[in-house]
Design an enzyme around this catalytic site. Structure first.
Site, PDB file in Angstrom:
ATOM      1  N   PHE A  63       0.806  -1.220   0.000  1.00 27.11           N
ATOM      2  CA  PHE A  63       0.000   0.000   0.000  1.00 27.11           C
ATOM      3  C   PHE A  63       0.841   1.273   0.000  1.00 27.11           C
ATOM      4  O   PHE A  63       0.312   2.379  -0.044  1.00 27.11           O
ATOM      5  CB  PHE A  63      -0.991   0.022   1.172  1.00 27.11           C
ATOM      6  CG  PHE A  63      -0.368   0.056   2.542  1.00 27.11           C
ATOM      7  CD1 PHE A  63      -0.050   1.257   3.162  1.00 27.11           C
ATOM      8  CD2 PHE A  63      -0.129  -1.128   3.230  1.00 27.11           C
ATOM      9  CE1 PHE A  63       0.500   1.286   4.427  1.00 27.11           C
ATOM     10  CE2 PHE A  63       0.428  -1.113   4.502  1.00 27.11           C
ATOM     11  CZ  PHE A  63       0.746   0.100   5.103  1.00 27.11           C
ATOM     12  N   ALA A  64       2.158   1.143   0.048  1.00 25.87           N
ATOM     13  CA  ALA A  64       3.029   2.319  -0.033  1.00 25.87           C
ATOM     14  C   ALA A  64       4.408   1.861  -0.481  1.00 25.87           C
ATOM     15  O   ALA A  64       4.768   0.690  -0.335  1.00 25.87           O
ATOM     16  CB  ALA A  64       3.119   3.033   1.314  1.00 25.87           C
ATOM     17  N   SER A  65       5.179   2.794  -1.033  1.00 22.87           N
ATOM     18  CA  SER A  65       6.514   2.428  -1.492  1.00 22.87           C
ATOM     19  C   SER A  65       7.420   3.638  -1.519  1.00 22.87           C
ATOM     20  O   SER A  65       6.969   4.785  -1.609  1.00 22.87           O
ATOM     21  CB  SER A  65       6.449   1.803  -2.891  1.00 22.87           C
ATOM     22  OG  SER A  65       5.932   2.715  -3.834  1.00 22.87           O
ATOM     23  N   GLY A  66       8.704   3.369  -1.406  1.00 18.88           N
ATOM     24  CA  GLY A  66       9.738   4.385  -1.525  1.00 18.88           C
ATOM     25  C   GLY A  66      10.782   3.888  -2.497  1.00 18.88           C
ATOM     26  O   GLY A  66      10.593   2.871  -3.171  1.00 18.88           O
ATOM     27  N   SER A  69      12.248   0.862  -0.475  1.00 17.48           N
ATOM     28  CA  SER A  69      11.396   0.147   0.466  1.00 17.48           C
ATOM     29  C   SER A  69       9.981  -0.007  -0.083  1.00 17.48           C
ATOM     30  O   SER A  69       9.555   0.751  -0.953  1.00 17.48           O
ATOM     31  CB  SER A  69      11.350   0.885   1.812  1.00 17.48           C
ATOM     32  OG  SER A  69      10.754   2.158   1.657  1.00 17.48           O
ATOM     33  N   ARG A  70       9.314  -0.995   0.431  1.00 15.81           N
ATOM     34  CA  ARG A  70       7.910  -1.225   0.145  1.00 15.81           C
ATOM     35  C   ARG A  70       7.214  -1.485   1.473  1.00 15.81           C
ATOM     36  O   ARG A  70       7.805  -2.086   2.376  1.00 15.81           O
ATOM     37  CB  ARG A  70       7.713  -2.431  -0.787  1.00 15.81           C
ATOM     38  CG  ARG A  70       8.450  -2.348  -2.113  1.00 15.81           C
ATOM     39  CD  ARG A  70       7.834  -1.311  -3.044  1.00 15.81           C
ATOM     40  NE  ARG A  70       8.450  -1.359  -4.363  1.00 15.81           N
ATOM     41  CZ  ARG A  70       9.516  -0.671  -4.724  1.00 15.81           C
ATOM     42  NH1 ARG A  70      10.134   0.098  -3.816  1.00 15.81           N
ATOM     43  NH2 ARG A  70       9.994  -0.747  -5.949  1.00 15.81           N
ATOM     44  N   ILE A  71       5.970  -1.054   1.581  1.00 10.94           N
ATOM     45  CA  ILE A  71       5.213  -1.306   2.802  1.00 10.94           C
ATOM     46  C   ILE A  71       3.978  -2.131   2.442  1.00 10.94           C
ATOM     47  O   ILE A  71       3.185  -1.741   1.587  1.00 10.94           O
ATOM     48  CB  ILE A  71       4.811   0.001   3.513  1.00 10.94           C
ATOM     49  CG1 ILE A  71       6.068   0.823   3.853  1.00 10.94           C
ATOM     50  CG2 ILE A  71       4.036  -0.313   4.795  1.00 10.94           C
ATOM     51  CD1 ILE A  71       5.781   2.128   4.549  1.00 10.94           C
ATOM     52  N   LYS A  84       7.322  -3.099   6.669  1.00 15.20           N
ATOM     53  CA  LYS A  84       8.233  -2.293   5.865  1.00 15.20           C
ATOM     54  C   LYS A  84       9.385  -3.183   5.405  1.00 15.20           C
ATOM     55  O   LYS A  84      10.156  -3.692   6.226  1.00 15.20           O
ATOM     56  CB  LYS A  84       8.765  -1.116   6.681  1.00 15.20           C
ATOM     57  CG  LYS A  84       9.752  -0.226   5.932  1.00 15.20           C
ATOM     58  CD  LYS A  84      10.221   0.918   6.823  1.00 15.20           C
ATOM     59  CE  LYS A  84      11.239   1.802   6.147  1.00 15.20           C
ATOM     60  NZ  LYS A  84      11.718   2.899   7.035  1.00 15.20           N
ATOM     61  N   ASP A 183      13.136  13.778  10.395  1.00 15.49           N
ATOM     62  CA  ASP A 183      12.379  13.659   9.154  1.00 15.49           C
ATOM     63  C   ASP A 183      10.886  13.781   9.435  1.00 15.49           C
ATOM     64  O   ASP A 183      10.066  13.044   8.891  1.00 15.49           O
ATOM     65  CB  ASP A 183      12.684  12.317   8.480  1.00 15.49           C
ATOM     66  CG  ASP A 183      12.294  12.314   6.995  1.00 15.49           C
ATOM     67  OD1 ASP A 183      12.102  13.408   6.427  1.00 15.49           O
ATOM     68  OD2 ASP A 183      12.182  11.228   6.412  1.00 15.49           O
TER      69      ASP A 183
END
Length: 355
Positions: A63-66, A69-71, A84, A183
């Site tokens: 449902f999220a990513s950087g 990284s992936r979440i 994460k 951050d």
């Protein structure tokens, strides 16, 4: 039950078993090499106190990513969690080392934290070239996502104060333990179903006694304090600056410095003392607090213990009197407020009468 699917987990002895997981199972193909099989455990060995029992972990949809990284949503020991997953780039040994160091630092910090406004750490797994951190799942998503779903300037003032107070309380707790977040931004603030805010993502956090080198890490320019942008020595007050930018987001539901690139915003903040414009209808009391928090001089920024006291007084007074801020809307009250705020901290109920 609609949209429920079964998916498979491979246990350590090779036998498969099935479990019911809420939501449609979905996996990023590019990450398949890090998984034993679809919906399965991540390979992990470890005897650390925080090590996860990977036979109890079920991975669901991303449902999220950087960038690295992936979440994923998942289930760990029958509890809804967020997972994460951080991958080390095989082609860049230096970056891989940095990511491993960030992972180790984040786990070490999270493991010892316990506060209602800090994300709850559950377990972790360290097995190069992939690491994972298991945390409580926050169903409301990020504060950034929530604000971008609102009309500009539409969040009710009582909710603005409630959210700001949650954030400030979480940050006061971190600072009381000597931790700099470094951050703090709306994307790293997560919402529960009850609109409780929790501070998350400690990838570049550090103990104040160990934040010796101001260079060599990346944060997000739009929320960064001037001294961080210039890579100068910094203290807990960098988080206070970032809090002011988040407070501005709560009042506006906009992105700070939206008309600039991140680099342009960094230059404007650090060399031109630029700040995002506060709305004309911003109550003078909040104007005063925010401008103190994002002062160019870190020593002029208040500590979070003072911020919590001020916000608590404002929130309580607003609940008693919906018109509490009406007389503070014009800038002519700023000088008066400068003298009244110290009394507000110690005697919040007398603030309105005094001013």
């Amino acid at each position: 039950m609609k949209n429920f699917q079964f998916f498979k987990q491979v246990s350590s002895n090779g036998r498969s078993r099935r479990r019911l997981f809420l939501g449609e199972y979905k996996r990023a193909v590019s990450w398949s090499k890090y998984l034993v099989s679809p919906g399965a455990e991540i390979k992990c060995d470890g005897e650390e106190e925080w090590s996860a029992d990977m036979s109890e972990l079920f991975i669901g949809n991303k449902f999220a990513s950087g960038r690295y990284s992936r979440i994923y949503r998942g289930v760990y020991k029958q509890r809804d969690v967020a997972i994460k997953v951080v991958s080390q780039p095989e082609e860049d040994e230096d970056l891989a080392a940095v990511l491993e160091k960030q992972f180790t630092s984040e786990v070490a910090l999270l493991f010892g934290l316990d506060h209602p406004n800090i994300i709850t750490f559950v377990a972790a797994c360290k097995k190069p070239s992939v690491f994972c951190i298991i945390m409580e799942y926050m169903s409301g998503g990020s504060l950034k996502k929530y604000l971008h779903q609102q009309e500009p300037y539409s969040v009710p003032l009582n909710l603005v104060l409630k959210l700001a107070l949650d954030i400030a309380r979480g940050m006061q707790y971190l600072h009381s333990r000597g931790i700099l977040h470094r951050d703090l931004k709306s994307e790293n603030l997560l919402l529960g179903e009850d609109m409780c805010v929790k501070v998350a993502d400690f990838g570049i956090s550090c103990l104040e006694t160990q934040c010796n080198n101001p260079k060599g890490f990346t944060s997000t320019y739009r929320w960064m304090a001037p001294e961080m942008i210039k890579e100068k020595h910094h203290t807990k007050k960098v988080d206070v600056y970032s809090f002011a930018i988040v407070f501005w987001e709560l009042l506006t539901s906009l992105t700070p410095f939206e008309d600039m690139t991140p680099e342009q915003a960094a230059f404007a903040v650090s060399h031109k003392n630029a700040r995002p414009p506060l709305p004309p209808e911003c109550p003078g009391a909040l104007w005063h607090l925010i401008t103190r928090c994002w002062s160019r001089n870190p020593n002029k920024r208040p500590h979070f213990i003072e911020i919590v006291s001020i916000l608590k007084g404002y929130s309580e007074s607003l609940n008693l009197d919906p018109d509490f801020f009406r007389s503070f809307r014009s800038s002519s009250h700023r000088t008066i407020l400068h003298h009244c705020l110290p009394k507000c901290i110690s005697e919040p109920w007398s603030f309105k009468k005094t001013c």
